[in-house]
Design a protein around this motif. Structure first.
Motif, mmCIF file in Angstrom:
data_model
loop_
_atom_site.group_PDB
_atom_site.id
_atom_site.type_symbol
_atom_site.label_atom_id
_atom_site.label_comp_id
_atom_site.label_asym_id
_atom_site.label_seq_id
_atom_site.Cartn_x
_atom_site.Cartn_y
_atom_site.Cartn_z
ATOM 1 N N UNK A 118 47.013 47.124 38.891
ATOM 2 C CA UNK A 118 46.542 48.304 38.173
ATOM 3 C C UNK A 118 47.387 48.466 36.918
ATOM 4 N N UNK A 119 46.733 48.447 35.772
ATOM 5 C CA UNK A 119 47.387 48.627 34.478
ATOM 6 C C UNK A 119 46.923 49.964 33.909
ATOM 7 N N UNK A 120 47.843 50.906 33.748
ATOM 8 C CA UNK A 120 47.507 52.272 33.324
ATOM 9 C C UNK A 120 48.101 52.575 31.956
ATOM 10 N N UNK A 121 47.281 53.183 31.111
ATOM 11 C CA UNK A 121 47.728 53.676 29.810
ATOM 12 C C UNK A 121 47.223 55.105 29.654
ATOM 13 N N UNK A 122 47.541 55.707 28.523
ATOM 14 C CA UNK A 122 47.216 57.113 28.345
ATOM 15 C C UNK A 122 45.713 57.381 28.455
ATOM 16 N N UNK A 123 44.898 56.594 27.786
ATOM 17 C CA UNK A 123 43.462 56.856 27.731
ATOM 18 C C UNK A 123 42.629 55.866 28.520
ATOM 19 N N UNK A 124 43.237 54.795 28.984
ATOM 20 C CA UNK A 124 42.472 53.771 29.695
ATOM 21 C C UNK A 124 43.264 53.266 30.898
ATOM 22 N N UNK A 125 42.549 52.677 31.834
ATOM 23 C CA UNK A 125 43.159 51.992 32.977
ATOM 24 C C UNK A 125 42.312 50.770 33.295
ATOM 25 N N UNK A 126 42.937 49.772 33.865
ATOM 26 C CA UNK A 126 42.225 48.567 34.284
ATOM 27 C C UNK A 126 42.686 48.192 35.690
ATOM 28 N N UNK A 127 41.726 47.965 36.576
ATOM 29 C CA UNK A 127 42.017 47.464 37.917
ATOM 30 C C UNK A 127 41.566 46.009 37.955
ATOM 31 N N UNK A 128 42.498 45.112 38.299
ATOM 32 C CA UNK A 128 42.196 43.684 38.337
ATOM 33 C C UNK A 128 42.305 43.157 39.763
ATOM 34 N N UNK A 129 41.395 42.253 40.131
ATOM 35 C CA UNK A 129 41.479 41.534 41.397
ATOM 36 C C UNK A 129 41.943 40.103 41.102
ATOM 37 N N UNK A 130 43.059 39.721 41.732
ATOM 38 C CA UNK A 130 43.622 38.389 41.577
ATOM 39 C C UNK A 130 43.466 37.623 42.879
ATOM 40 N N UNK A 131 43.094 36.345 42.793
ATOM 41 C CA UNK A 131 42.814 35.533 43.970
ATOM 42 C C UNK A 131 43.802 34.380 44.120
ATOM 43 N N UNK A 132 44.143 34.089 45.367
ATOM 44 C CA UNK A 132 44.798 32.830 45.721
ATOM 45 C C UNK A 132 43.771 31.999 46.485
ATOM 46 N N UNK A 133 43.717 30.692 46.229
ATOM 47 C CA UNK A 133 42.616 29.902 46.773
ATOM 48 C C UNK A 133 42.848 29.418 48.201
ATOM 49 N N UNK A 134 44.062 29.611 48.731
ATOM 50 C CA UNK A 134 44.306 29.220 50.122
ATOM 51 C C UNK A 134 45.493 29.993 50.668
ATOM 52 N N UNK A 135 45.502 30.163 51.986
ATOM 53 C CA UNK A 135 46.679 30.680 52.684
ATOM 54 C C UNK A 135 47.172 29.670 53.705
ATOM 55 N N UNK A 136 46.581 28.484 53.691
ATOM 56 C CA UNK A 136 46.942 27.452 54.658
ATOM 57 C C UNK A 136 48.184 26.671 54.240
ATOM 58 N N UNK A 137 48.483 26.628 52.951
ATOM 59 C CA UNK A 137 49.687 25.989 52.425
ATOM 60 C C UNK A 137 50.281 26.886 51.362
ATOM 61 N N UNK A 138 51.568 26.670 51.065
ATOM 62 C CA UNK A 138 52.172 27.417 49.966
ATOM 63 C C UNK A 138 51.662 26.924 48.616
#
Length: 529
Positions: free
Chosen positions: A471-491
């Motif tokens: 979540x990136x917040x500023x005075x007049x705007x905000x942005x919610x971003x979804x970030x993905x990792x492609x696997x949890x089976x390996x580091x």
């Protein structure tokens, strides 16, 4: 939640003793997610260091003396610089088996909006250096928060990895990390020793979790799996191969272990369920952290999921309870900030399972464990938001939601299926973002079916992916971003932005989707070495 069951996580006697003693449970790190290795000299601090519940002048610091067999003296030191040359304050205390070797201190007298570095000393050993940050006061131009939830971890090390935590740890420009619940999966645990061992397993086994805690202050709420699946104030899932104990005792065991093992402030040791609290980031953001599981929640009405059911929607069915609802009303109305963020363990937006069925039975809700199963309580919250209770309406409210193991973005309103919204977009009270999960089993629905039945939903990723939100917040705007990792089976994994959702102050709705990430703050203080 009602629709997912992970494999049973039994704790063997050997693994319980391993975790409690701090014996090695880690697999080697790959270069794709560089993590700070533990040295032999730091064995006593094998469960790491952490900070949390920051205020403008104080913050909770946490560690565990993993090798303590008897009461031990713990010294703590706080510095302005990552090289630990400019000491600000210090102190010491005692730790014993009464707290499972865990030690917390509420360090006060700090400056607002400042990054600090800290360490612990005990049993002739020095802990890894931690990094934390206090809340700002006054005018604030920008904030960045990571948001995460649902971090399942199997008993066997090396079979699943918390890659989202590893990525969060590497972001130097975060002001805090918000955790929406299901921090551990303790569905098969009953005794205090078992709940403690579960937390010990996660801290010892997940290097990514330890590193995220080491670099950033956390603000946490629990959902159900910290106690047991689908729990409410008087009950929940009972493992069939375990003896039945009073749920009040089991609940107390789970809450006590949670308070011991997380850097959360404990205002009332006599009532560990009273974890609702709020955090003001200057004049820009108020974060509301409620309790939605163990204090007042009524049992789920799974068999009465038809929309408009008089049983599921009964006035007496509570999720927050009257006391907490009054607190929430006062907190949101008094908030001196542009934006408000509600840490929401379960989805508040209505979610129909499909269009009305052909047999004339009407439409059904998909999940009665979320706010859909507590329609009257949701209505009381909406009364606060739109001012129907006689007070001023609440503007610029963002619900950040966990639980679902997939991602949604939707408008929040009383009547999303009516013509006023469908045709003119009227009645929106806020926005909701149900975030990708860290490592739990994935969910998902065909988008055509979802959107046809639920016009207020603007995004759903299918098939689902693991990850976290930013979540990136500023005075007049905000942005919610979804970030993905492609696997949890390996580091070893890939990490990318999936989508961003722009918000404009005063608009109370989601703008056109973004595919470019918000810029990082290149002037952020250094990560802890």
């Amino acid at each position: 939640m009602t629709h997912i069951r992970h494999p049973r996580q039994g704790v063997s006697r050997r693994r319980l003793l391993q975790a409690a003693a701090g014996l090695p449970l880690l697999a080697a790190c790959h270069d794709s997610t560089p993590l700070r290795p533990e040295s032999a000299e730091q064995r006593v601090f094998q469960h790491g260091v952490a900070s949390g519940d920051p205020l403008a002048d104080r913050v909770i610091l946490w560690t565990r003396i993993s090798a303590a067999q008897a009461p031990a003296t713990v010294r703590w030191e706080v510095y302005r610089d990552p090289f630990l040359t400019l000491r600000v304050t210090q102190g010491e205390g005692e730790v014993s088996g009464d707290s499972d070797g865990c030690y917390k201190v509420d360090v006060s007298g700090l400056d607002a909006g400042r990054t600090y570095y800290y360490r612990f000393l005990a049993l002739d050993q020095v802990s890894p250096t931690g990094r934390t940050r206090t809340l700002p006061r006054g005018a604030v131009e920008r904030l960045r928060l990571a948001v995460c939830s649902c971090a399942y971890l199997p008993d066997e090390p090396g079979t699943r990895f918390h890659n989202a935590y590893g990525q969060i740890a590497q972001r130097a420009d975060l002001d805090a990390v918000l955790h929406l619940g299901d921090y551990v999966y303790a569905d098969s645990d009953l005794s205090l020793a078992e709940y403690r061992a579960r937390h010990a397993q996660y801290k010892a086994q997940s290097a990514e979790l330890r590193e995220a805690h080491r670099q950033h202050p956390f603000i946490t709420v629990w959902d159900d799996h910290e106690t047991t699946d689908n729990c409410w104030q008087d009950g929940g899932y009972q493992p069939p191969d375990k003896p039945l104990i009073p749920f009040a005792e089991r609940k107390q065991n789970a809450m006590r272990a949670y308070h011991e093992w997380l850097p959360i402030r404990t205002p009332d040791p006599a009532d560990l369920g009273r974890i609702w609290r709020s955090f003001d980031f200057g004049d820009l953001l108020t974060v509301v952290a409620p309790e939605t599981r163990l204090h007042a929640r009524a049992a789920q009405a799974y068999s009465f999921n038809r929309v408009g059911s008089p049983i599921a929607g009964a006035e007496g069915r509570e999720l927050l309870g009257a006391e907490q609802m009054d607190w929430l009303r006062g907190t949101l109305r008094a908030a001196p900030t542009q934006w408000k963020l509600f840490m929401n363990p379960v989805q508040i937006g209505q979610l129909y399972a499909g269009l009305p069925d052909e047999e004339g039975g009407g439409t059904r809700y998909r999940n009665m464990d979320q706010w859909d199963g507590y329609a009257a309580e949701r209505g009381r919250l909406f009364d606060i938001l739109d001012g129907a209770d006689g007070g001023a309406p609440v503007q610029d409210l963002i619900f950040m939601t966990g639980d679902w193991h997939c991602q949604f973005a939707n408008d929040v309103l009383r009547a999303p299926y009516g013509a006023a919204y469908r045709e003119r977009g009227e009645g929106v009270l806020g926005t909701e973002f149900t975030i990708p999960c860290v490592s739990s089993g994935l969910e998902g629905y065909e988008p055509a079916e979802l959107f046809a039945a639920n016009p207020h939903f603007k995004n759903h990723e299918f098939p689902a992916r693991h990850g976290h939100a930013l979540v990136d917040l500023r005075r007049d705007t905000a942005t919610v971003e979804f970030w993905h990792t492609d696997t949890v089976e390996t580091r070893e994994h890939r990490y990318r932005l999936n989508v961003g959702f722009p918000l404009t102050a005063g608009a109370n709705r989601i703008g056109e989707l973004l595919r470019t990430p918000t810029p990082t703050n290149t002037e952020a203080p250094s990560l802890a070495p």
